[in-house]
Design an enzyme around this catalytic site. Structure first.
Site, short mmCIF file in Angstrom:
data_model
loop_
_atom_site.label_atom_id
_atom_site.label_comp_id
_atom_site.label_asym_id
_atom_site.label_seq_id
_atom_site.Cartn_x
_atom_site.Cartn_y
_atom_site.Cartn_z
N HIS A 15 -15.99 -17.60 -6.20
CA HIS A 15 -15.17 -16.31 -6.26
C HIS A 15 -14.18 -16.00 -7.12
O HIS A 15 -14.12 -15.09 -7.78
CB HIS A 15 -14.47 -15.90 -4.81
CG HIS A 15 -15.42 -15.84 -3.79
ND1 HIS A 15 -15.83 -16.72 -2.74
CD2 HIS A 15 -16.25 -14.67 -3.27
CE1 HIS A 15 -16.80 -16.21 -2.00
NE2 HIS A 15 -16.99 -15.08 -2.49
N GLU A 67 -28.37 -12.74 3.81
CA GLU A 67 -27.80 -13.92 2.97
C GLU A 67 -28.17 -15.30 3.60
O GLU A 67 -27.94 -16.29 2.92
CB GLU A 67 -26.19 -13.89 3.05
CG GLU A 67 -25.49 -12.65 2.79
CD GLU A 67 -24.16 -12.57 2.77
OE1 GLU A 67 -23.39 -13.02 1.99
OE2 GLU A 67 -23.86 -12.12 4.09
N ASP A 111 -24.98 -16.08 -1.70
CA ASP A 111 -25.23 -16.95 -0.46
C ASP A 111 -26.63 -17.36 -0.11
O ASP A 111 -26.78 -18.17 0.36
CB ASP A 111 -24.46 -16.16 0.84
CG ASP A 111 -23.02 -16.26 0.65
OD1 ASP A 111 -22.58 -17.77 0.65
OD2 ASP A 111 -22.31 -15.39 1.03
N CYS A 160 -26.65 -7.12 -3.84
CA CYS A 160 -25.37 -7.25 -4.35
C CYS A 160 -24.73 -8.44 -5.01
O CYS A 160 -23.53 -8.64 -5.25
CB CYS A 160 -24.37 -6.55 -3.48
SG CYS A 160 -24.40 -7.56 -1.92
C1 PEP Z 1 -23.56 -12.42 -2.04
O1 PEP Z 1 -23.31 -13.71 -0.98
O2 PEP Z 1 -24.21 -12.38 -3.00
C2 PEP Z 1 -22.54 -11.52 -1.82
C3 PEP Z 1 -22.60 -10.47 -2.47
O3 PEP Z 1 -21.21 -11.63 -1.13
P1 PEP Z 1 -20.07 -12.75 -1.45
O4 PEP Z 1 -20.36 -13.12 -2.94
O5 PEP Z 1 -18.76 -11.89 -1.24
O6 PEP Z 1 -20.28 -13.74 -0.58
MG MG Z 2 -22.00 -13.34 0.78
#
Ligand code: PEP
Ligand code: MG
Length: 588
Positions: A192, A433, A457, A504
């Protein structure tokens, strides 16, 4: 310090040239062996003695303040004072400095190791467990050696931040006027910290082993394209990187100029390009960079840097404001994805052996029904303009989805009964995911209005590698056939059921991956705002046939390095100008 290069994983494009600030919060994790010369021995042994002296003074002061009633606490402090006064411990550490020609920190570590070995042979369990006290005392000495822990907010001028680790909560403290770039020792390709760096548009590197040796006030070049930190660069390097930085700035403004044009391929296939945001304030950047709505609002971020939980009213006001700013374009509210590395101070971190496999996302929400329902109510209440969607993270199976839907529809019924208005047509989707969700995508598709594939994920869980762990980041392979087949299977299953699919995860923001994903004919992508102009530009210069052809070639390859090479060569030949200034999830 002489000129040196430290390598890491590039996670946010860009260049920075400046002085370092090392965030030494976790001294235990920054211990490294540094070889010293015989002339440095007296200085290093004196550091150890000084560390012991200061730690002892500190504890004696603390001891004076302990009220008489707290006998147990006093006894613990007394035992620690005894350890510090016992010269054997510090003599052992000093001995190591001279005999092995090593730095004070490493020598102290060796001395602790010897005591640990001796304790492990003791039969009495209670006495054996007292090794803990030795470790605590060593920690006190160590923090004297390293200096007092620092805080991000203490950075007073523009610096390049170096840290062992930056949690999602830390990243919220990064102020652009103070931090020009950052590098961490830990972290993987889709940690993150990297995601936030891209949002903030600051160059960043993670997984950079050896950073702790740099410490404060060294001039460095941080190359976020190639994952390199050059310590004490030459004049020539400074000139070269300054020029490259300037060209990158020019490239960015040039790409941004056309960011509001639609993402339509030469042969007329239109892709909707939405933005991912973590905080309300990012909405401006999402719109400015040509985002056609918000495809993922990671709502958990506004819970990370506050002690108390926001009320339903607070959430409602924020969500309503966001929906009305974005209107008539849409905004997808993902319900809280707390847990794993995203810890809300109100709940604190759970002691879990495998947090990524633990109480995270929708599982966390179901354990906290009041909070979950308050958020559902807030999202529903903010939906009256008709441009809001809701998205549930980390759905693992049908039963879980059915139960979540029951809660969701109960909340809707309650609102109706209370005559609170909301959009009855509000689209409801789930994140895909987990491999378990992939393989039942056909069943899940009958239950929801849309899918959003979270490749960050999905790759982590499909390939069994922690996305924040640098040791396995070489296995983080977006072009792994299992990953590509999963994505394709989900898209096909969704389309067969007549629902739309968005992607996403960071793969959608990767110039090397986007043509392959396009070839699967997905409906929309959602990316960090800064990546939107470049990705749109690539889409506009390509054809659907070309994308399908590339997809076919990659799907027929069963070796990842071969696919990586193929994709890198093809895409680079097609878009050489675009790709000079990008980082990619795909290995060279
Ligand atoms: C993902 O897992 O690709 C996602 C968009 O969610 P995050 O990165 O917030 O886990
Ligand atoms: Mg995710």
């Amino acid at each position: 310090m002489a000129r040196r290069i430290i390598k890491g994983i590039p996670v946010s494009a860009g260049l920075a040239i400046g002085k370092t600030y090392f965030l030494n919060r976790d001294s235990e994790t920054s211990i490294v062996r540094v070889n010293i010369t015989p002339e440095q021995v007296p200085q290093e042994t004196e550091r150890i003695r000084h560390g012991f002296r200061l730690a002892l003074e500190d504890l004696e002061e603390l001891r004076k303040k302990v009220p008489r009633e707290l006998k147990e606490k006093a006894a613990i402090i007394d035992s620690h004072i005894m350890i510090l006064r016992d010269k054997k411990f510090q003599n052992a550490a000093c001995h190591y400095v001279g005999s092995r020609l090593i730095n004070a920190e490493w020598a102290l570590e060796n001395a602790v190791g010897d005591i640990e070995k001796a304790f492990s042979r003791i039969e009495d369990e209670y006495i054996r467990s007292r090794i803990q006290d030795v470790r605590l005392v060593a920690g006190r000495v160590r923090s004297q050696l390293f200096g007092q822990p620092k805080n991000i907010s203490e950075v007073s001028e523009r610096m390049i931040l170096l840290a062992h680790d930056l949690s999602p909560a830390d990243t919220l403290e990064l102020k652009l006027d103070k931090i020009m770039a950052f590098a961490t020792i830990t972290g993987g390709k889709t940690s993150h910290a990297g995601i936030i760096a891209r949002s903030l548009q600051i160059p960043a590197i993670v997984g950079a082993e050896g950073l702790e040796e740099i410490q404060d006030d060294h001039l460095v070049v941080l190359d976020g394209f190639n994952g390199k930190i050059i310590i004490e660069p030459s004049e020539k390097e400074i000139t070269r990187f300054t020029e490259l930085k300037f060209r990158f700035g020019e490239y960015q403004s040039q790409v941004k100029r056309n960011c509001h044009l639609p993402a339509e391929t030469i042969d007329g296939y239109q892709m909707q390009v939405l933005a991912n945001i973590e905080l309300f304030e990012e909405v401006t950047s999402a719109i400015d960079n040509g985002g056609e709505g918000i495809g993922l609002y990671r709502t958990e971020y506004s819970f990370l840097n506050r002690e108390s939980l926001p009320s339903e009213e607070e959430l409602y006001e924020e969500y309503r404001d966001l929906a009305s700013i974005v209107y008539p374009q849409k905004v997808v509210f993902r319900t809280l994805d707390l847990g794993a590395d995203k810890i809300a101070p109100h709940f604190g971190a759970l002691k879990e052996l495998n947090p990524a496999l633990g109480l995270r996302g929708i599982r966390f929400c179901r354990q906290h029904p009041d909070l979950f329902q308050a958020q559902l109510r807030a999202i529903l209440r903010a939906s009256t303009m008709g441009n809001v969607s809701i998205l549930f993270p980390l759905i693992s199976g049908m039963q879980e989805l059915v139960e979540v839907k029951e809660i969701y529809f109960r909340v809707r019924e309650e609102l109706k009964a209370q005559q609170v208005s909301f959009d009855p047509e509000l689209p409801m989707g789930i994140m895909i995911e987990l491999p378990s969700a992939v393989f039942i995508a056909d069943m899940l598709a009958r239950e929801v209005d849309f899918f959003s594939i979270g490749t960050n994920d999905l790759i982590q869980y499909s390939l069994g590698i922690d996305r924040t762990n640098k040791h396995v980041s070489y296995l983080y392979q977006p072009l792994h056939p299992a990953v590509l087949r999963s994505i394709k299977y989900v898209i096909d299953a969704a389309h067969a059921a007549g629902i739309a699919v968005n992607i996403c995860g960071e793969m959608a923001a990767d110039p090397y991956c986007i043509p392959i994903l396009m070839g699967m004919q997905l409906d929309s992508v959602s990316l960090n705002p800064q990546a939107i102009p470049g990705i749109k530009r690539i889409i506009r210069q390509t054809t659907m046939d070309e994308c399908k052809d590339l997809l076919k070639q990659v799907l027929s390859s069963n070796e990842v390095p071969q696919s990586n090479r193929l994709v890198r060569d093809k895409i680079f030949t097609r878009f050489p100008e675009e790709l000079m200034f990008y980082t990619s999830l795909i290995e060279d």
